[in-house]
Design a protein around this motif. Structure first.
Motif, PDB file in Angstrom:
ATOM      1  N   SER A   6      14.854 -16.320 -14.109  1.00 16.72           N
ATOM      2  CA  SER A   6      13.520 -15.729 -13.920  1.00 16.72           C
ATOM      3  C   SER A   6      12.712 -16.511 -12.898  1.00 16.72           C
ATOM      4  O   SER A   6      11.853 -15.945 -12.211  1.00 16.72           O
ATOM      5  N   GLU A   7      12.994 -17.823 -12.788  1.00 16.71           N
ATOM      6  CA  GLU A   7      12.259 -18.651 -11.833  1.00 16.71           C
ATOM      7  C   GLU A   7      12.505 -18.221 -10.388  1.00 16.71           C
ATOM      8  O   GLU A   7      11.683 -18.504  -9.504  1.00 16.71           O
ATOM      9  N   ASP A   8      13.618 -17.558 -10.150  1.00 16.74           N
ATOM     10  CA  ASP A   8      13.959 -17.120  -8.790  1.00 16.74           C
ATOM     11  C   ASP A   8      13.523 -15.675  -8.521  1.00 16.74           C
ATOM     12  O   ASP A   8      13.880 -15.109  -7.485  1.00 16.74           O
ATOM     13  N   CYS A   9      12.783 -15.103  -9.470  1.00 15.20           N
ATOM     14  CA  CYS A   9      12.415 -13.686  -9.363  1.00 15.20           C
ATOM     15  C   CYS A   9      10.911 -13.516  -9.187  1.00 15.20           C
ATOM     16  O   CYS A   9      10.117 -14.313  -9.699  1.00 15.20           O
ATOM     17  N   VAL A  10      10.542 -12.456  -8.499  1.00 20.04           N
ATOM     18  CA  VAL A  10       9.149 -12.028  -8.376  1.00 20.04           C
ATOM     19  C   VAL A  10       9.089 -10.598  -8.902  1.00 20.04           C
ATOM     20  O   VAL A  10       9.809  -9.722  -8.423  1.00 20.04           O
ATOM     21  N   TRP A  11       8.235 -10.368  -9.889  1.00 23.57           N
ATOM     22  CA  TRP A  11       8.148  -9.060 -10.522  1.00 23.57           C
ATOM     23  C   TRP A  11       7.183  -8.170  -9.749  1.00 23.57           C
ATOM     24  O   TRP A  11       6.027  -8.530  -9.539  1.00 23.57           O
ATOM     25  N   GLY A  12       7.661  -7.008  -9.323  1.00 24.56           N
ATOM     26  CA  GLY A  12       6.828  -6.078  -8.571  1.00 24.56           C
ATOM     27  C   GLY A  12       5.786  -5.412  -9.439  1.00 24.56           C
ATOM     28  O   GLY A  12       6.008  -5.170 -10.626  1.00 24.56           O
ATOM     29  N   ALA A  13       4.662  -5.110  -8.859  1.00 25.01           N
ATOM     30  CA  ALA A  13       3.579  -4.436  -9.571  1.00 25.01           C
ATOM     31  C   ALA A  13       3.752  -2.923  -9.459  1.00 25.01           C
ATOM     32  O   ALA A  13       4.275  -2.418  -8.460  1.00 25.01           O
ATOM     33  N   LYS A  14       3.297  -2.212 -10.498  1.00 25.29           N
ATOM     34  CA  LYS A  14       3.321  -0.749 -10.476  1.00 25.29           C
ATOM     35  C   LYS A  14       2.016  -0.254  -9.885  1.00 25.29           C
ATOM     36  O   LYS A  14       0.950  -0.472 -10.457  1.00 25.29           O
ATOM     37  N   SER A  15       2.100   0.397  -8.728  1.00 26.96           N
ATOM     38  CA  SER A  15       0.878   0.839  -8.045  1.00 26.96           C
ATOM     39  C   SER A  15       1.111   2.196  -7.385  1.00 26.96           C
ATOM     40  O   SER A  15       1.142   2.321  -6.157  1.00 26.96           O
ATOM     41  N   ARG A  16       1.280   3.212  -8.205  1.00 22.88           N
ATOM     42  CA  ARG A  16       1.564   4.547  -7.683  1.00 22.88           C
ATOM     43  C   ARG A  16       0.352   5.198  -7.031  1.00 22.88           C
ATOM     44  O   ARG A  16       0.506   6.152  -6.273  1.00 22.88           O
ATOM     45  N   GLU A  17      -0.823   4.706  -7.331  1.00 20.27           N
ATOM     46  CA  GLU A  17      -2.034   5.279  -6.748  1.00 20.27           C
ATOM     47  C   GLU A  17      -2.470   4.561  -5.473  1.00 20.27           C
ATOM     48  O   GLU A  17      -3.286   5.077  -4.718  1.00 20.27           O
ATOM     49  N   ASN A  18      -1.950   3.371  -5.242  1.00 26.33           N
ATOM     50  CA  ASN A  18      -2.333   2.577  -4.067  1.00 26.33           C
ATOM     51  C   ASN A  18      -1.098   1.877  -3.518  1.00 26.33           C
ATOM     52  O   ASN A  18      -0.741   0.777  -3.940  1.00 26.33           O
ATOM     53  N   PHE A  19      -0.443   2.502  -2.547  1.00 25.45           N
ATOM     54  CA  PHE A  19       0.811   1.980  -2.023  1.00 25.45           C
ATOM     55  C   PHE A  19       0.651   0.695  -1.218  1.00 25.45           C
ATOM     56  O   PHE A  19       1.621  -0.022  -0.982  1.00 25.45           O
ATOM     57  N   THR A  20      -0.560   0.403  -0.768  1.00 24.17           N
ATOM     58  CA  THR A  20      -0.758  -0.816   0.015  1.00 24.17           C
ATOM     59  C   THR A  20      -0.474  -2.067  -0.810  1.00 24.17           C
ATOM     60  O   THR A  20      -0.171  -3.128  -0.245  1.00 24.17           O
ATOM     61  N   VAL A  21      -0.554  -1.963  -2.132  1.00 26.46           N
ATOM     62  CA  VAL A  21      -0.241  -3.105  -2.995  1.00 26.46           C
ATOM     63  C   VAL A  21       1.198  -3.547  -2.784  1.00 26.46           C
ATOM     64  O   VAL A  21       1.500  -4.755  -2.774  1.00 26.46           O
ATOM     65  N   TYR A  22       2.117  -2.592  -2.606  1.00 28.48           N
ATOM     66  CA  TYR A  22       3.516  -2.933  -2.368  1.00 28.48           C
ATOM     67  C   TYR A  22       3.662  -3.777  -1.102  1.00 28.48           C
ATOM     68  O   TYR A  22       4.423  -4.749  -1.072  1.00 28.48           O
ATOM     69  N   LEU A  23       2.946  -3.408  -0.059  1.00 26.12           N
ATOM     70  CA  LEU A  23       3.047  -4.139   1.208  1.00 26.12           C
ATOM     71  C   LEU A  23       2.401  -5.509   1.086  1.00 26.12           C
ATOM     72  O   LEU A  23       2.882  -6.485   1.675  1.00 26.12           O
ATOM     73  N   GLN A  24       1.324  -5.605   0.336  1.00 26.80           N
ATOM     74  CA  GLN A  24       0.682  -6.901   0.138  1.00 26.80           C
ATOM     75  C   GLN A  24       1.584  -7.854  -0.636  1.00 26.80           C
ATOM     76  O   GLN A  24       1.559  -9.069  -0.412  1.00 26.80           O
ATOM     77  N   GLU A  25       2.402  -7.304  -1.525  1.00 29.56           N
ATOM     78  CA  GLU A  25       3.328  -8.155  -2.277  1.00 29.56           C
ATOM     79  C   GLU A  25       4.355  -8.813  -1.371  1.00 29.56           C
ATOM     80  O   GLU A  25       4.831  -9.913  -1.661  1.00 29.56           O
ATOM     81  N   MET A  26       4.707  -8.164  -0.292  1.00 30.20           N
ATOM     82  CA  MET A  26       5.721  -8.701   0.609  1.00 30.20           C
ATOM     83  C   MET A  26       5.229  -9.944   1.349  1.00 30.20           C
ATOM     84  O   MET A  26       6.032 -10.736   1.843  1.00 30.20           O
ATOM     85  N   ALA A  27       3.904 -10.134   1.411  1.00 30.13           N
ATOM     86  CA  ALA A  27       3.349 -11.257   2.172  1.00 30.13           C
ATOM     87  C   ALA A  27       3.775 -12.602   1.596  1.00 30.13           C
ATOM     88  O   ALA A  27       3.889 -13.589   2.328  1.00 30.13           O
ATOM     89  N   ARG A  28       4.047 -12.664   0.308  1.00 28.62           N
ATOM     90  CA  ARG A  28       4.423 -13.936  -0.312  1.00 28.62           C
ATOM     91  C   ARG A  28       5.811 -14.409   0.128  1.00 28.62           C
ATOM     92  O   ARG A  28       6.176 -15.563  -0.107  1.00 28.62           O
TER      93      ARG A  28
END
Length: 520
Positions: free
Chosen positions: A438-460
């Motif tokens: 689990s330490e090597d994993c990043v859990w994605g957020a569910k954001s079906r109403e705002n897709f920009t959240v997915y792209l912001q997650e990639m910044a890390r």
């Protein structure tokens, strides 16, 4: 005309009647029934033995029931799902003694699917016409969605089997005068079966209304009292199950989740009317498994209108759950769509078979060739679906296990894995099996109403050499593919290194080392 031509015609005239008689004998023989049953058992057993990966709903259910103590399953506040309580207890006990493998989780649904096949055979043997019996049995045996959910860990196969069992109970109740002593047995059975399958409340409602109608028509007043107590106990069991285990809050959530699965009462334009008709008729394609749903609906309605003498009451009892569920869909009380009405597939198969055999029998009086052609066209899609399942086990679900194996085998120190929100339940179920920390994993957020959240997650991940992305249960929402959105973005800022894809599950490896981290 040559002597050879005359000889061939004479030979054909002698052979053809024999072929027709032989075909008719085989069609009405027990051998055909046995072959259909064996094929149905094989298709369901093959689906179970394929041991495909748990898909999103199954994995979510598996994780929850694994970590919920049995005593807590007796209290609804500890369970946030919609599964019936007795099914939960049965599954939990099986896990307690057998472990948490896919085979254990799917054992009871598989057994229920096999029992449904035999229960349906009992119904068609008792109630269908002689010509329609093989057709109905074949439709149910090779039904794509019935086989699809034969090994699903959720209680859909249980819904089908218990609905058929309730229907057979209704036949037994109507076959003899109903006494108060016999009535208590039926009352107890109906009260208990609701706890194994919520949808049996609809079937019990249809059976109960049919029995009341029969008693009133026959003026059997002595049956009113036992019927009253039976109906009351069934109703009280349903009320207790609804308010104590489901609750108003969860029901409102379900209505919001399945809002597109209700039947609209009013239409405002011709396009709305066309959509309404296609929407209602579409249930014969899914979950009915009959893609030619225009022909299927015609055959179904024809079958419903036949009402042969001697079997009218049984037919009324069989069709009552369908029309009751239809009304529930109109009044937004129960979704009339998809797997939630899988328990109505036997009703569809029964009456479509009756209608098709009656129509083809009528056509055969003028042209047997057209009659055979009509049946061939009707069975084309169901048979092709069966053929596909026969040769390919992984025809459903989200096959995440091979994808996780690829990630594990190619894993290097310093790698990081982004788990898309739709893949999280299945990933957590299989995580220990494939040894991904689990330490090597990043859990994605569910954001079906705002897709920009997915792209912001990639910044890390900016500045990292090896970034894995795991996808499954990715949806297309408002015309936008969630998975494709993320991949297209990363392809513009980074470098794709590798990818691997299976049925509705895939992984990608990106090099984002040339992308500057935010704040640098």
């Amino acid at each position: 005309m040559t002597d050879l031509t005359v000889s061939i015609r004479n030979l054909w005239g002698k052979v053809l009647p024999g072929l027709v008689r032989g075909t008719e004998r085989f069609y009405y023989s027990r051998i055909l029934v046995v072959l259909i049953m064996v094929m149905g058992i094989y298709l369901r057993a093959r689906e179970y033995a394929a041991n495909v990966s748990l898909w999103y709903d199954e994995a979510t259910f598996a994780l929850k029931i694994q970590h919920t103590p049995l005593i807590h399953l007796l209290m609804p506040k500890h369970w946030g799902g919609y599964e019936p309580p007795a099914f939960l207890w049965l599954t939990k006990l099986t896990i307690y003694f057998g472990g948490t493998s896919e085979y254990v989780l799917r054992l009871w649904p598989f057994l229920f699917s096999l029992s449904a096949l035999f229960l349906f055979w009992r119904i068609v043997r008792r109630c269908s016409s002689r010509a329609a019996m093989p057709v109905a049995l074949l439709l149910f045996s090779i039904s794509n969605e019935i086989i699809h959910y034969a090994d699903d860990a959720k209680p859909y196969a249980c819904d089908v089997a218990l609905s058929l069992l309730v229907c057979l109970m209704g036949f037994r109740m109507s076959s003899k005068p109903l006494s108060l002593r016999r009535g208590w047995v039926y009352a107890l059975f109906g009260a208990v079966v609701i706890w194994f399958s919520h949808v049996t409340a609809i079937v019990l409602g249809g059976v109960g209304m049919s029995l009341w109608i029969f008693s009133v028509i026959d003026k059997r007043r002595e049956e009113f009292r036992p019927l009253f107590w039976i109906s009351l106990i069934w109703f009280l069991s349903f009320v207790y199950d609804y308010f104590f285990f489901l609750g108003i809050e969860k029901t409102q959530m379900a209505v919001a989740l399945w809002k597109t699965s209700f039947i609209p009462v009013a239409t405002e334009s011709v396009n709305d009317t066309v959509w309404w008709v296609n929407r209602v008729m579409g249930v014969f394609a899914y979950p009915g498994g009959m893609p030619l749903y225009g022909l299927s609906v015609f055959a179904f309605l024809t079958g419903c209108l036949l009402f042969p003498k001697g079997r009218r009451r049984q037919w009324m009892m069989i069709m009552s759950p369908f029309w009751l569920a239809f009304l529930a869909g109109l009044f937004r009380l129960y979704p009339f769509n998809g797997r939630l009405i899988l328990f109505l597939v036997p009703v569809m198969c029964f009456f479509v078979a009756e209608g098709m055999t009656w129509v083809t029998g009528l056509v055969a009086q003028r042209s047997k060739i057209v009659s055979v052609l009509l049946l061939t066209i009707f069975f084309l899609h169901p048979v092709l679906n069966m053929y596909e399942r026969w040769h390919e086990a992984e025809t459903r679900g989200e096959e995440i296990k091979p994808v996780l194996k690829v990630i594990r085998d190619a894993w290097q120190p310093g790698d990081v894995l982004y788990v898309f929100y739709g893949a999280i339940p299945a990933f957590k179920y299989y995580q220990k099996r494939y040894g991904i920390r689990s330490e090597d994993c990043v859990w994605g957020a569910k954001s079906r109403e705002n897709f920009t959240v997915y792209l912001q997650e990639m910044a890390r991940f900016y500045g990292r050499k090896r970034v894995w992305l795991l996808f499954s249960h990715a949806l297309v929402i408002y015309g936008q593919d969630e998975r494709r959105l993320i991949l297209d973005f990363l392809s513009t800022v980074g470098k794709p290194v590798a990818m691997y894809s299976k049925t509705k599950a895939d992984c990608y490896l990106f090099d984002l080392s040339q992308v500057k981290p935010l704040g640098v």
